[in-house]
Design an enzyme around this catalytic site. Structure first.
Site, PDB file in Angstrom:
ATOM      1  NE  ARG A   1      39.787 -32.616 -11.920  1.00  0.00           N
ATOM      2  CZ  ARG A   1      39.704 -33.936 -11.780  1.00  0.00           C
ATOM      3  NH1 ARG A   1      39.963 -34.498 -10.608  1.00  0.00           N
ATOM      4  NH2 ARG A   1      39.362 -34.708 -12.794  1.00  0.00           N
TER       5      ARG A   1
ATOM      6  CD  GLU B   1      41.030 -33.925  -7.165  1.00  0.00           C
ATOM      7  OE1 GLU B   1      41.012 -33.472  -5.999  1.00  0.00           O
ATOM      8  OE2 GLU B   1      40.426 -33.383  -8.108  1.00  0.00           O
TER       9      GLU B   1
ATOM     10  CD  GLU C   1      27.955 -23.475   1.473  1.00  0.00           C
ATOM     11  OE1 GLU C   1      27.529 -24.633   1.559  1.00  0.00           O
ATOM     12  OE2 GLU C   1      27.648 -22.717   0.522  1.00  0.00           O
TER      13      GLU C   1
ATOM     14  CG  ASP D   1      26.566 -22.691  -2.362  1.00  0.00           C
ATOM     15  OD1 ASP D   1      26.978 -22.152  -1.313  1.00  0.00           O
ATOM     16  OD2 ASP D   1      26.659 -23.908  -2.562  1.00  0.00           O
TER      17      ASP D   1
END
Length: 490
Positions: free
Chosen positions: A170, A289, A233, A165
């Site tokens: 971060r 963030e 993905e 995957d």
């Protein structure tokens, strides 16, 4: 003829050919805070503190402290630009991605000698090796725990069954050969892989590919249940391009990486080791963030770097944490996930879904819903519940009618003002797990919150009751010949 995009360089070439979509500068810029400070004014947008705006992507060609290195930022910091890069209608990107999820195209493996990402190789056991001098990772602010890789495609595999995957995390550069990696609890497949490896007392091989095809960056942001564990993905990125993503074997670890990336970092996530992100700065802060606040420095796992490979004259890619770029990467997959869930349950009523900048792509969606029959009344609220099931980190859902432009928050607020009564149309669902980066999701904020990351989710039903539609018809204006007035209508 449409330019074919299959890596960062072809993406930049496409944008360069379109007026107003890319600017370059040769002015020296310090990657420590200044670079992000400049781009905040050029095109950051999102939840970045004002003044900011949506603007062109930018390439900085002259980095203080680095020779022959460039940084690209903001490629995805505009929904219109994402549409250009994916050759799709910006207003239908959610549907475009949903179709790619439903028609996955697996990646393929190519030989190392054909991999552009390995044109130049630096091994960690060589004298003078220092990742902080090889990879020009910027800081977003002067308070950041350190230089952060914000657009690193992290690729690893399940140590039990080999499923692979890719996700974005971060990543803070801590020393010459160590990087810390932050995991949102329970939200990423790589977190499961790491936990399995740690239970076995083994390191987890991991590659970090930086500077790739934007289709990969968008696809990497899908989450369960749309892409369950075991679903790679990269298959979505392949479907978006109608061409498999090319991988190649890493040189120092048993893992793969993206073959045409600008940079690849090869390493191992070490078991049973945690360090504080701000061990070098002691600021108590990590980096900004997506909600618009600076994240708290955490005790996080460590990657031991084995090698850095890159293309000749590589281009670093970065983003500002709370920028419109995050909205695009997180929000469009969110839209696709919600669309897929609602269409499966009640086909034909959903018109569109939008994850606006105010929610950072994760916390808020607008659902445009059409009531065709009296029996459709109430189904709009069922659609909202389905949205929460499709994407667990959602906090607020706004429901609007077909005559509201869901991409215009002023129009959405107009609908809320004229079609919403708080005591009737606000549906509150307290005590539900959401996302730990929302600072209001804390027991310190409200005694009703049992644990950090728990929220009161809310539905704001700004739709007109079916039997009242005749009383809520918007003022109608003349349909004009737009070609006649095209000089003025832009």
């Amino acid at each position: 003829m449409e330019k074919e995009v299959d890596d960062l360089r072809t993406a930049l070439e496409l944008l360069k050919s379109i007026p107003g979509q890319l600017i370059e500068t040769d002015i020296e810029v310090d990657p420590h805070a200044e670079l992000s400070g400049v781009y905040r004014h050029i095109g950051a947008g999102g939840t970045v503190m004002r003044p900011t705006k949506e603007g062109p992507a930018m390439v900085f060609n002259n980095l203080k402290g680095f020779n022959n290195s460039r940084v690209a930022i903001g490629l995805l910091a505009s929904r219109k630009r994402v549409g250009m890069l994916l050759n799709a209608d910006p207003k239908r990107l959610g549907y475009h991605l949903m179709n790619s999820v439903n028609n996955p195209l697996p990646p393929i493996l190519i030989e190392n000698q054909s991999a552009k990402c390995q044109e130049v190789v630096h091994y960690a056991d060589e004298p003078g090796f220092d990742i902080r001098k090889l990879v020009p990772a910027p800081t977003n602010t002067e308070e950041d725990a350190g230089p952060y890789i914000t657009m690193g495609m992290c690729y690893a595999s399940d140590p039990e069954n080999g499923d692979s995957d890719i996700t974005i995390h971060r990543l803070c550069l801590q020393s010459k050969d160590e990087i810390t990696m932050f995991f949102t609890p329970g939200a990423r497949h790589l977190g499961v892989f790491r936990e399995k490896a740690e239970a076995l007392g083994k390191p987890l091989p991991i590659s970090i590919s930086i500077g790739v095809d934007p289709a990969i960056e968008i696809a990497a942001c899908f989450e369960p249940p749309t892409t369950p564990i075991g679903f790679n993905e990269l298959q979505i990125a392949g479907a978006l391009r109608q061409k498999p993503v090319e991988l190649t074997k890493c040189l120092t670890i048993n893992e793969k990486c993206i073959a045409n990336a600008e940079y690849v970092i090869e390493g191992e996530l070490l078991p049973n080791l945690r360090v504080r992100e701000d061990q070098n700065t002691n600021t108590g802060k990590a980096m900004p963030e997506f909600p618009g606040y600076t994240g708290e420095a955490k005790e996080v796992p460590v990657i031991k770097v084995k090698a850095v490979t890159h293309r000749v004259n590589p281009i670093m890619q970065s983003c500002i944490g709370p920028s419109e770029e995050h909205v695009s990467m997180a929000g469009i997959p969110t839209e696709a996930s919600v669309i897929q869930m609602i269409e499966r349950a009640m086909p034909g009523r959903l018109l569109n879904v939008y994850a606006p900048p105010c929610g950072g792509g994760k916390y808020v969606v607008i659902i445009q819903f059409r009531k065709n029959l009296p029996s459709d009344e109430g189904r709009q609220r069922q659609a909202a519940l389905l949205a929460f099931s499709a994407f667990s980190e959602l906090k607020h859902v706004f429901l609007v009618d077909e005559d509201v432009d869901l991409f215009d928050m002023s129009d959405v607020m107009w609908a809320m003002t004229t079609r919403f009564q708080g005591n009737e149309d606000a549906i509150l669902i307290p005590g539900v797990r959401c996302h730990p980066l929302d600072p209001s999701s804390s027991p310190a904020f409200s005694s009703s919150i049992r644990d950090a990351g728990i929220s009161c989710k809310a539905i704001f039903d700004c739709t007109v009751p079916y039997d009242q539609k005749q009383n809520f018809i918007r003022a109608k204006f003349m349909d004009i010949d737009e070609e006649k007035w095209t000089e003025y209508i832009k």
